[in-house]
Write a protein that holds these residues in place. Structure first.
Motif, PDB file in Angstrom:
ATOM      1  N   TYR A   1      -1.824  -3.099  -3.146  1.00  0.00           N
ATOM      2  CA  TYR A   1      -2.782  -2.013  -2.921  1.00  0.00           C
ATOM      3  C   TYR A   1      -4.217  -2.526  -2.972  1.00  0.00           C
ATOM      4  O   TYR A   1      -5.073  -2.094  -2.182  1.00  0.00           O
ATOM      5  CB  TYR A   1      -2.577  -0.905  -3.946  1.00  0.00           C
ATOM      6  CG  TYR A   1      -1.410   0.003  -3.619  1.00  0.00           C
ATOM      7  CD1 TYR A   1      -1.376   0.693  -2.397  1.00  0.00           C
ATOM      8  CD2 TYR A   1      -0.361   0.185  -4.505  1.00  0.00           C
ATOM      9  CE1 TYR A   1      -0.318   1.520  -2.082  1.00  0.00           C
ATOM     10  CE2 TYR A   1       0.702   1.018  -4.190  1.00  0.00           C
ATOM     11  CZ  TYR A   1       0.718   1.681  -2.980  1.00  0.00           C
ATOM     12  OH  TYR A   1       1.783   2.508  -2.660  1.00  0.00           O
TER      13      TYR A   1
ATOM     14  N   GLY B   1      -4.118   3.085   2.282  1.00  0.00           N
ATOM     15  CA  GLY B   1      -2.954   3.315   1.437  1.00  0.00           C
ATOM     16  C   GLY B   1      -3.227   4.093   0.181  1.00  0.00           C
ATOM     17  O   GLY B   1      -2.393   4.146  -0.711  1.00  0.00           O
TER      18      GLY B   1
ATOM     19  N   THR C   1       1.691  -0.208   2.154  1.00  0.00           N
ATOM     20  CA  THR C   1       0.866   0.747   1.397  1.00  0.00           C
ATOM     21  C   THR C   1       1.013   2.180   1.861  1.00  0.00           C
ATOM     22  O   THR C   1       0.482   3.084   1.219  1.00  0.00           O
ATOM     23  CB  THR C   1      -0.624   0.369   1.533  1.00  0.00           C
ATOM     24  OG1 THR C   1      -0.970   0.347   2.924  1.00  0.00           O
ATOM     25  CG2 THR C   1      -0.906  -0.990   0.920  1.00  0.00           C
TER      26      THR C   1
END
Length: 612
Positions: A81, A88, A247
């Motif tokens: 991330y 995401g 993500t």
């Protein structure tokens, strides 16, 4: 005696497995008991079954082993991330509460669940161990195999970080060689096309493989040019511009759609030639990656034998091509190669790697035909069927085999329930639906009227091992239905009209003297059966050969679409009554549909199982 309980859970296909001094005692997926396909919850019922099969409580277990290292997985999640930020954020916000509430405290959650097991509340809980995900895959692939030493390749979506890993297995155990890491994953690439073609990820990959022969590899070059940077040694990188699985909340994105010329297919909508061509293309690319990796591994390790694990190892078309064209003399694939089998792998890791116990190679292999689930005595079968309202007759073995073979030879469909339930995704003759492969209408009948699934889905042949090369271009063991082989040319029916057809129009053409198991490319997913592996199923095949001169039967799993394979006699009778199966055999009890009490037709039962 040292007892080790292996657990896989909380992603998909949760399972439990128990070993005693390295010998496999029991193994089963939770879905078979809960009736929820790919059940990811803690395997409470599967664990209870394993303990009951050994006649013990949890206090008699020396170690419990989990198949994953959650902190490493959390590290991968956070790093991914951060690397893609701010892209995401929606997926991040959805994932974090689950991790912060449950998954980071997995040890506590596991202990809480284990306390609910027989003997878990009154005794001190066994020590809890954790393996890495691909270590469990590799252990499940190598330790039960028939090889003294072998190269090991594991391919799946992703574990903690690894997506592809290579190992060497020797008398000294397993040693890691190298790995490819997330997000560069062959399994996730295949799943991206599964999603794009309208099938369910982690379930519909079999459909994509079955659809591939109806298409042409028109997109293969496009995939390798844009999506996959594939090196000569089989290593690769994905261009993540086209994917959202790292993500996002979907597998692919608008760039992927633009590249392939359209949006993802809606589930259950019509399939067209484009979807078939996409399936064929990604299948061909997958096979090429597997072949290149195998050649590299053979060159680097000098090994002559190969073991395979991970979900991609269930791609039996790639396995068949690897056997025919690859560098290894012998290949053994773990029959429960996906995450369910990692419960067994985790237990074997603890025995061989943690406790350093020596390995004994079993003749054939140590999987006992993968028949590791529950079985029912004749008394239990009679009692359960009577309670379910079944009308049955009980016959001796000789009558059973002869009468069943005769029914199959006249075109009837028979559900066959015997002995211990299979571990892994395949029915291997103990929880099976059987038919005559010579019948040209049988594939369509069984798909649409019994399995309630797409008509293009192929069926597999079970064949007596000593006669396999009479029917297929294969002369090796394939007990777990994990190798695809061509039908012998002498049995094929060359037809110019068939060759000129495209896509699903090929389905209705008769391609061989065994049309119900011959795919449109003249291949079949072969299961070889020996008396040693499965005496009762072999006896039925022998009786069918005596009756018809054919040593092959259609063998498909005993379930309807979206339902897990049946586990109990009650499951079997319920499925029998809901379908157009002609005859049900449970042990030596025989039920004919016409003799059963009438049941009210209620098609709502088909909503009971989520479609795969």
């Amino acid at each position: 005696m040292t007892r080790i309980l292996g657990i896989s859970a909380f992603y998909h296909d949760s399972a439990a497995a128990l070993i005693e001094d390295g010998r496999i005692v029991a193994a089963a997926q939770e879905e078979r008991f809960s009736r929820k396909k790919h059940d990811a919850r803690f395997p409470r019922q599967a664990t209870r079954y394993c303990l009951e099969a050994a006649g013990i409580g949890l206090g008699d277990v020396d170690h419990v082993v989990f198949y994953d290292k959650p902190l490493l997985k959390f590290e991968r999640l956070l790093e991914t991330y951060l690397a893609y930020s701010p892209r995401g954020i929606a997926s991040f916000l959805q994932a974090m509460p689950v991790w912060l509430k449950e998954k980071l405290y997995l040890k506590r959650l596991l202990r809480k669940e284990l306390e609910l097991m027989p003997g878990g509340g009154s005794a001190k809980l066994p020590p809890l161990l954790f393996t890495e995900h691909h270590q469990a895959h590799a252990a499940a692939a190598f330790y039960p195999s028939p090889f003294e030493e072998a190269a090991v390749i594991c391919l799946d979506g992703v574990g903690e970080w690894a997506t592809t890993s290579v190992w060497t297995g020797t008398r000294d155990g397993l040693k890691p060689a190298w790995e490819l890491r997330f997000p560069h994953s062959l399994g996730l690439l295949y799943s991206a096309f599964t999603y794009y073609c309208g099938f369910k990820v982690n379930s519909g990959e079999y459909k994509l493989m079955g659809l591939a022969p109806y298409g042409e590899p028109r997109y293969a070059a496009l995939i390798q040019e844009h999506l996959l940077d594939l090196k000569d040694d089989g290593t690769f990188r994905l261009d993540m511009k086209y994917f959202d699985f790292a993500t996002g909340l979907t597998m692919t994105n608008a760039h992927f759609d633009a590249l392939l010329g359209g949006s993802p297919r809606r589930a259950e909508s019509p399939l067209d030639q484009r979807h078939m061509d996409l399936a064929r293309s990604i299948q061909q690319v997958t096979e090429e990656v597997v072949l290149r990796i195998a050649r590299t591994v053979a060159r680097e390790t000098g090994m002559r034998d190969l073991c395979m694990g991970g979900g991609v190892a269930l791609n039996c078309v790639a396995n068949g091509r690897l056997l025919r064209e690859g560098p290894f003399e012998r290949i053994w694939v773990q029959p429960a190669a996906g995450d369910a089998g990692s419960a067994l792998g985790a237990a074997l890791c603890a025995w061989h790697d943690h406790l350093r116990a020596p390995r004994t190679v079993q003749p054939g292999d140590a999987m006992q035909g993968s028949c590791l689930g529950p079985a029912y005595s004749a008394t239990e079968i009679r009692t359960r069927l009577t309670s379910a309202g079944a009308v049955f007759t009980e016959v001796d073995d000789a009558t059973l085999y002869a009468d069943t073979a005769r029914a199959l030879g006249t075109g009837e469909v028979v559900a066959w329930f015997q002995g211990r339930m299979e571990f892994g995704p395949r029915a291997l003759g103990n929880r099976s639906i059987l038919g005559d492969p010579r019948n040209p209408g049988m594939q369509r009948t069984m798909n649409l009227k019994i399995k309630y699934r797409e008509s293009f889905r192929p069926f597999a042949p079970a064949v007596m091992r000593d006669r396999v090369n009479e029917y297929f271009e294969l002369d090796t063991d394939s007990p777990y239905m994990l190798l695809v082989a061509p039908v012998q040319p002498a049995l094929r029916l060359a037809d110019a009209a068939h060759e000129a057809k495209f896509g699903i129009d090929k389905l209705m053409q008769r391609r061989s003297t065994l049309p119900a198991i011959t795919h449109v490319d003249y291949s079949a997913r072969v299961q070889t059966v020996t008396r040693e592996d499965n005496a009762r199923f072999h006896a039925l095949l022998d009786a069918f050969h005596e009756e018809t001169g054919c040593a092959v039967l259609i063998n498909t799993s005993f379930n309807v679409r979206g339902e897990p394979i049946v586990c109990t006699p009650e499951d079997a009778y319920r499925c029998f009554m809901r379908t157009e199966i002609d005859q049900l055999v449970v042990g030596n009890c025989v039920m004919r549909k016409a003799a059963q009490p009438p049941v009210a037709k209620d098609e709502r039962w088909q909503q009971e199982f989520e479609l795969d």
